[in-house]
Enzyme design. Sequence first.
Site, PDB file in Angstrom:
ATOM      1  N   GLY A  46       5.995   0.442   0.720  1.00  0.00           N
ATOM      2  CA  GLY A  46       6.189   0.972   2.060  1.00  0.00           C
ATOM      3  C   GLY A  46       5.508   0.081   3.074  1.00  0.00           C
ATOM      4  O   GLY A  46       4.615  -0.696   2.719  1.00  0.00           O
ATOM      5  N   ASP A  84      -5.321  12.750   8.950  1.00  0.00           N
ATOM      6  CA  ASP A  84      -6.234  11.722   8.428  1.00  0.00           C
ATOM      7  C   ASP A  84      -5.631  10.946   7.263  1.00  0.00           C
ATOM      8  O   ASP A  84      -6.354  10.389   6.456  1.00  0.00           O
ATOM      9  CB  ASP A  84      -7.522  12.383   7.962  1.00  0.00           C
ATOM     10  CG  ASP A  84      -7.227  13.443   6.904  1.00  0.00           C
ATOM     11  OD1 ASP A  84      -6.026  13.718   6.633  1.00  0.00           O
ATOM     12  OD2 ASP A  84      -8.187  13.998   6.330  1.00  0.00           O
ATOM     13  N   GLU A 116       1.527  -7.229  -7.139  1.00  0.00           N
ATOM     14  CA  GLU A 116       2.172  -7.003  -8.430  1.00  0.00           C
ATOM     15  C   GLU A 116       3.175  -5.869  -8.239  1.00  0.00           C
ATOM     16  O   GLU A 116       2.963  -4.991  -7.397  1.00  0.00           O
ATOM     17  CB  GLU A 116       1.098  -6.591  -9.447  1.00  0.00           C
ATOM     18  CG  GLU A 116       1.510  -6.776 -10.897  1.00  0.00           C
ATOM     19  CD  GLU A 116       0.435  -6.272 -11.852  1.00  0.00           C
ATOM     20  OE1 GLU A 116      -0.757  -6.242 -11.458  1.00  0.00           O
ATOM     21  OE2 GLU A 116       0.801  -5.883 -12.968  1.00  0.00           O
TER      22      GLU A 116
END
Lengths: 244, 244
Positions: A46, A84, A116
């Site tokens: 992401g 958070d 990786e």
Amino acid sequence: MKNFDSYFKSAFTVDNVIFGFDESDLKILLIKRQEDPYIDHWALPGYFVLPDEDLNTAARRVLKQLAGLDNVYLEQVKSFGAVDRHPFGRVITVAYYSLVKIDNFNPQPDNDVAKEVRWFSVSDVSNLNLAFDHEEMVDVCFETLKHQVRVRPIGFELLPPKFTLTELQHLYEAILETDLDKRNFRKKILSMNLLIDLDEMQAGVAHRPAKLYQFDYDKYQEFLEEGFSFEVKESKRKERQAVS
Amino acid sequence: MKNFDSYFKSAFTVDNVIFGFDESDLKILLIKRQEDPYIDHWALPGYFVLPDEDLNTAARRVLKQLAGLDNVYLEQVKSFGAVDRHPFGRVITVAYYSLVKIDNFNPQPDNDVAKEVRWFSVSDVSNLNLAFDHEEMVDVCFETLKHQVRVRPIGFELLPPKFTLTELQHLYEAILETDLDKRNFRKKILSMNLLIDLDEMQAGVAHRPAKLYQFDYDKYQEFLEEGFSFEVKESKRKERQAVS
DNA sequence: GCAAAAGTGTTCTCGGTACACCCATGC
DNA sequence: GCATGGGTGTACCGAGAACACTTTTGC
């Protein structure tokens, strides 16, 4: 006119839960992060959404850059926005799941985010201590996949173009985490007329070779247009097991 | 370490598609905006998420502030993030749908965002030229509701605490946009054992008064815990109509 | 008494499920 | 020839769907 500047201080990311199927195991592709935060942790592929990029485009770009994947089945699942959840500031993330043909590609990190890239069995993910709230995202996406696979024939996205009925059944069993009755499964799948019998056989197996089939995308389109529902029910065998 | 500041320049909002049911009509609550952008346009009740607020909290706050609604059924549906969807900058929005008992409350705008609050029939929404991409959000949420109502007994969230079976049937017909067979519907609903027969009757109606029922939330909880599926199928009458 | 909606049972069909044996191949 | 998975048919059951008439109330 009010001043809205104070609201324009957040960022957003996309995260992909990439499913693959191998032998009889459902897997997820993870990266080992090489930048902060959570450096050296396993995480979903992401990244930040760019200022001039919409969400789906960002998800596809990230798939390509971090995992080398192109042209895959992709669907938005849910957004996560706990206050958070990211140490750098307020970051909302949009979770996607995608389905890939696992033997098709060899993950090669060529970027400075992933050090990786590796496939993990879905069942092992909970031991990895994933970065951020990624474990929750995996759980939600897996549930979504379980549901979707009963409603649309997306299972085919996880198999090679030619496959046997047993492979297809194993796939469903892996996703649904249950056992299916062989004869009933075949009857049901074949009665949908979404498979093309290729008149080819498996080769080199130490048992009676199985017929190979191919998914009929054209027919599927026809069905979609006239509204149609696809479903696979599970066997009740496991209940007997539970009793004994 | 890289500098991520350039990513922290976006904002995000929540928008609510609020469904209500009245007589035999499925409705949506809209506000008339009294601030830019899209001042004087009808729009979904939505607003910026505050820096210290998570997504669900923001959705509930907005429901309260803009529509005076509290304690309602609320579910996240999808995020929308087209690059140019908001004229003030990059703004992603998270769409929620919520279900409310319509006769329960009288929408009173007491804020400086909504100049007016009003219920509209779902079928009229496409004529209103809603602000932003809100029309698409309504469509997606309506589709989601259609699907969800077949799978969970959320319909009850839209009805008053005491209701008749016919009211319940009309609700399902409005959501599913189809006709249902009265006898089959009642058989199916009653066989689920999720209704409490109140031994009370409708009063003051110019026809045989109907029995009143109440939804059994406790029993529903039990069902949920042991995994259970709720479904309502449509009648095939409409096909006959289509032919004639 | 009439309009308007409530309430009620049966038959048929179809899809779901359970279940056990022979077949083709590699070694 | 044996181990391994491939392939096949039937009987039962239950849920879904179709369908029409009597009942109770307000006026």
